[in-house]
Design a protein around this motif. Structure first.
Motif, PDB file in Angstrom:
ATOM      1  N   TRP A  62      -5.824  -1.555 -19.040  1.00  0.00           N
ATOM      2  CA  TRP A  62      -6.258  -2.068 -17.882  1.00  0.00           C
ATOM      3  C   TRP A  62      -5.378  -3.104 -17.016  1.00  0.00           C
ATOM      4  O   TRP A  62      -5.513  -3.018 -16.038  1.00  0.00           O
ATOM      5  CB  TRP A  62      -7.483  -3.030 -18.489  1.00  0.00           C
TER       6      TRP A  62
ATOM      7  N   TRP B 227      -3.293  -0.805 -14.912  1.00  0.00           N
ATOM      8  CA  TRP B 227      -4.201  -0.605 -13.796  1.00  0.00           C
ATOM      9  C   TRP B 227      -4.027  -1.686 -12.968  1.00  0.00           C
ATOM     10  O   TRP B 227      -4.257  -1.411 -11.396  1.00  0.00           O
ATOM     11  CB  TRP B 227      -5.739  -0.133 -14.073  1.00  0.00           C
TER      12      TRP B 227
ATOM     13  N   ASP C 231      -1.185  -1.215 -10.721  1.00  0.00           N
ATOM     14  CA  ASP C 231      -1.403  -0.128  -9.987  1.00  0.00           C
ATOM     15  C   ASP C 231      -1.962  -0.635  -8.741  1.00  0.00           C
ATOM     16  O   ASP C 231      -1.783  -0.143  -7.619  1.00  0.00           O
ATOM     17  CB  ASP C 231      -2.100   0.798 -10.586  1.00  0.00           C
ATOM     18  N   ASP C 232      -3.187  -1.631  -8.936  1.00  0.00           N
ATOM     19  CA  ASP C 232      -3.888  -1.866  -7.858  1.00  0.00           C
ATOM     20  C   ASP C 232      -3.229  -3.236  -6.966  1.00  0.00           C
ATOM     21  O   ASP C 232      -3.523  -3.042  -5.830  1.00  0.00           O
ATOM     22  CB  ASP C 232      -5.254  -2.323  -8.175  1.00  0.00           C
ATOM     23  N   TYR C 233      -2.774  -4.007  -7.601  1.00  0.00           N
ATOM     24  CA  TYR C 233      -2.092  -5.125  -6.683  1.00  0.00           C
ATOM     25  C   TYR C 233      -0.609  -5.397  -7.159  1.00  0.00           C
ATOM     26  O   TYR C 233      -0.127  -6.306  -6.469  1.00  0.00           O
ATOM     27  CB  TYR C 233      -3.076  -6.575  -7.542  1.00  0.00           C
TER      28      TYR C 233
ATOM     29  N   GLY D 181       4.811  -0.285  -8.312  1.00  0.00           N
ATOM     30  CA  GLY D 181       5.031   0.712  -9.181  1.00  0.00           C
ATOM     31  C   GLY D 181       4.059   1.126 -10.022  1.00  0.00           C
ATOM     32  O   GLY D 181       2.641   0.760  -9.961  1.00  0.00           O
ATOM     33  N   ASN D 182       4.197   2.036 -10.989  1.00  0.00           N
ATOM     34  CA  ASN D 182       3.087   2.807 -11.757  1.00  0.00           C
ATOM     35  C   ASN D 182       3.029   1.650 -13.196  1.00  0.00           C
ATOM     36  O   ASN D 182       3.721   1.517 -13.739  1.00  0.00           O
ATOM     37  CB  ASN D 182       3.495   4.184 -12.332  1.00  0.00           C
TER      38      ASN D 182
ATOM     39  N   VAL E  40       1.239   1.626 -16.076  1.00  0.00           N
ATOM     40  CA  VAL E  40       1.459   2.019 -17.341  1.00  0.00           C
ATOM     41  C   VAL E  40       3.073   2.251 -17.647  1.00  0.00           C
ATOM     42  O   VAL E  40       3.495   1.677 -19.040  1.00  0.00           O
ATOM     43  CB  VAL E  40       0.562   3.292 -17.819  1.00  0.00           C
TER      44      VAL E  40
ATOM     45  N   SER F 225       9.304   1.805  -0.229  1.00  0.00           N
ATOM     46  CA  SER F 225       8.190   2.352   0.617  1.00  0.00           C
ATOM     47  C   SER F 225       7.474   1.091   1.304  1.00  0.00           C
ATOM     48  O   SER F 225       7.185   1.065   2.374  1.00  0.00           O
ATOM     49  CB  SER F 225       7.251   3.125  -0.208  1.00  0.00           C
ATOM     50  N   VAL F 226       7.477  -0.088   0.528  1.00  0.00           N
ATOM     51  CA  VAL F 226       6.805  -1.072   0.887  1.00  0.00           C
ATOM     52  C   VAL F 226       7.609  -1.821   2.205  1.00  0.00           C
ATOM     53  O   VAL F 226       6.987  -2.312   3.127  1.00  0.00           O
ATOM     54  CB  VAL F 226       6.552  -2.247  -0.278  1.00  0.00           C
TER      55      VAL F 226
ATOM     56  N   ILE G  63       7.512   0.143   5.218  1.00  0.00           N
ATOM     57  CA  ILE G  63       6.210   0.090   6.196  1.00  0.00           C
ATOM     58  C   ILE G  63       6.439  -1.446   7.017  1.00  0.00           C
ATOM     59  O   ILE G  63       6.204  -1.255   8.163  1.00  0.00           O
ATOM     60  CB  ILE G  63       5.046  -0.220   5.245  1.00  0.00           C
TER      61      ILE G  63
ATOM     62  N   HIS H  56     -10.769   4.294 -11.649  1.00  0.00           N
ATOM     63  CA  HIS H  56      -9.371   4.125 -11.624  1.00  0.00           C
ATOM     64  C   HIS H  56      -8.751   5.524 -11.249  1.00  0.00           C
ATOM     65  O   HIS H  56      -8.629   6.257 -12.226  1.00  0.00           O
ATOM     66  CB  HIS H  56      -8.649   3.239 -12.529  1.00  0.00           C
TER      67      HIS H  56
ATOM     68  N   ARG I  11      -4.259   6.053  -4.626  1.00  0.00           N
ATOM     69  CA  ARG I  11      -4.505   4.674  -4.537  1.00  0.00           C
ATOM     70  C   ARG I  11      -4.524   4.298  -3.115  1.00  0.00           C
ATOM     71  O   ARG I  11      -4.214   5.254  -2.290  1.00  0.00           O
ATOM     72  CB  ARG I  11      -2.934   3.985  -5.097  1.00  0.00           C
TER      73      ARG I  11
ATOM     74  N   ILE J 100      -1.153   0.761   0.789  1.00  0.00           N
ATOM     75  CA  ILE J 100      -0.856  -0.877   1.124  1.00  0.00           C
ATOM     76  C   ILE J 100      -1.478  -1.855   2.029  1.00  0.00           C
ATOM     77  O   ILE J 100      -1.382  -1.407   3.381  1.00  0.00           O
ATOM     78  CB  ILE J 100       0.753  -1.094   0.949  1.00  0.00           C
TER      79      ILE J 100
END
Lengths: 417, 77
Positions: free
Chosen positions: A153, A156, A159-161, A164-165, A167, A405-406, A409, B28, B33, B36
């Motif tokens: 968790w 994850w 991942d969301d916030y 990178g990956n 895990v 990549s961030v 953008i 998930h 995903r 951004i």
């Protein structure tokens, strides 16, 4: 850059929480008793490496992401072996993901029960009789399993916030946290220097130099790829003559990543792991044979390399879908110069993948076996060094790409240019 | 086993069950995903109201915090 700063802070915060979880002990365990089952090149040593040493400390997050990784690998292999799972993977991703999550929980409970059995056999439990023992057993198994789920968790959440990956980053953090043991080199050097053992002194000084060279080698080989040229017949917004573009399909030399080493290492560590369960007084011969089959044995090294080659070919065979790439190329109006579309293209791509597979397996074998051989010569235990290095470099490169990549953008140009 | 250990054990079990069930129920997808900076679709549709997924994530977060705090308490007492 505010968003990037926030993502970085969240990532560091979650990694910090993960490390704290690796220090919190599971109740009812006397952890000092179990030190003997680690560090003999068996499966527990490998699992402890992935968990950042939490397994040795019997911490809440001791199982780490191992159950999730195992579930993921099992599902991938089942998708190759069973048509129903393959159909689920292609047509019903939601069901596939759900099945994997439940399988991950099942693996976590199974591993927790196994670990509980080991702790019990080593006499490391606070309660062994009556209702207290039953409650303690349930709490220990639930704590290990919930710890594994909580680790996934946290991944994850990254991942969301975060960046990178998640895990992969947690495994990365676990491995890097153990590199503080490099300070032992300083102790070793001063010890050998005081005893005027010049040959060992030179070896100790050479280790950091070799480590830098190894990192360079792994970074270069991780990024290495064979480029299959592709010709597009047309491009949007241009005439057919001008728009005929050329590009390439990259085929990574180390396509399967660290997985062949992990598979081979797991198979090779089975004898020593089974031996850890045996009582030497009852089965002296079996115990001696099984526990003696470690990385210090040359037959072990040879079999290890053979298995890395075999697993690398196997993994590329199930992962690299040449027919699908060939069909995608035809749909996009592209072709490989000099090769007919369809079956011929698929055949050509398959040959290209196989041609780099041998080189990739050779690189993996060098990375995995070199620390073992070096460790055997110097009498040091660095057999998991190559695996750690591959994982760390792979994750670091992935994070750099994510960061780029961030930034791209925001500024239309990444810091990698 | 002391009474305080029994009480803490039951609370740890409860927190562990919430974590195990919650993580299994979480949706998930590592591959797909959200871009951004994108606002989740459900948030746009329902304004400030929390979706079931958000409530679930909140539950897991509380359970993880409790789980860690209880394990720490067990180590101390």
């Amino acid at each position: 850059m505010e968003g990037l700063r926030r993502k970085l802070l969240i990532t560091f915060g979650i990694l910090l929480l993960f490390r704290l979880g690796c220090a919190l002990p599971v109740p009812f365990i006397q952890k000092d008793v179990i030190g003997g089952i680690f560090g003999s090149g068996n499966l527990f040593a490998y699992m402890s490496m992935l968990s950042g040493g939490a397994l040795e400390r019997c911490a809440l997050l001791a199982l780490g992401v191992s159950p999730y990784i195992n579930a993921s690998i099992i599902m991938q292999l089942l998708a190759v072996a069973l048509p129903s799972v393959e159909r689920m993977f292609k047509e019903d991703k939601e069901h596939y993901r759900k099945t994997m999550q439940y399988l991950s929980l099942g693996m976590a409970v199974l591993m927790a029960v196994g670990y509980y059995a080991i702790l019990r056999s080593y006499g490391a439990l606070a309660y062994t009789q009556g209702a207290s023992a039953v409650l303690a057993a349930i709490v220990i198994v639930a704590a290990f399993a919930a710890g594994a789920q909580a680790t996934v968790w946290l991944g994850w959440l990254i991942d969301d916030y975060g960046i990178g990956n998640g895990v992969s980053l947690l495994i990365f953090a676990g491995i890097v946290s153990r590199w503080s043991s490099i300070l032992y080199l300083v102790d070793a050097f001063s010890y050998f220097f005081q005893n005027k053992n010049i040959v060992h002194c030179i070896f100790v000084v050479l280790i950091p130099v070799l480590a830098v060279l190894a990192v360079y080698f792994v970074v270069k080989t991780t990024e290495a790829e064979k480029r299959v040229p592709v010709q597009y017949a047309r491009a949007a917004g241009k005439s057919s003559f001008q728009g005929a573009g050329r590009t390439h399909i990259p085929i990574k030399v180390v396509m399967s990543g660290v997985l062949p080493i992990i598979f081979a290492g797991t198979v090779m560590s089975l004898p020593a792991t089974i031996g850890a369960f045996l009582n030497p007084a009852n089965h002296p011969t079996a115990y001696r044979l099984l526990t003696g089959f470690t990385s210090a044995n040359w037959l072990y090294c040879i079999l290890y390399v053979v298995l890395i080659f075999a697993f690398n070919y196997f993994y590329i065979d199930i992962q690299f879908d040449a027919t699908k790439i060939s069909n995608d190329l035809r749909t996009a109006g592209a072709s490989i110069p000099g090769v007919r579309p369809g079956a011929s293209t698929a055949e050509y791509l398959k040959k290209a993948a196989n041609s780099v597979a041998f080189l990739g397996a050779g690189i993996l074998a060098i990375v995995a076996a070199a620390p073992i051989i070096l460790g055997n010569i110097m009498g040091m235990s660095i057999q998991l060094g190559g695996t750690s290095l591959l994982i760390v470099v792979g994750v670091a490169l992935e994070v750099v790409t994510s960061l780029d990549s961030v930034v791209a953008i925001r500024h239309q140009k990444g810091f990698l240019n | 086993m002391p009474v305080i250990h029994i009480i803490l054990s039951i609370l740890i079990l409860a927190a562990a069950l919430v974590i195990m069930a919650g993580v299994c129920a979480t949706k998930h997808d590592e591959v797909r995903r959200a871009p951004i900076g994108a606002i989740p679709k459900n948030d746009r549709m329902r304004g400030s109201a929390k979706t079931a997924e958000q409530k679930l994530k909140m539950c897991i977060a509380i359970a993880v915090a409790l789980f860690a705090a209880l394990a720490l308490a067990m180590a101390v007492v």
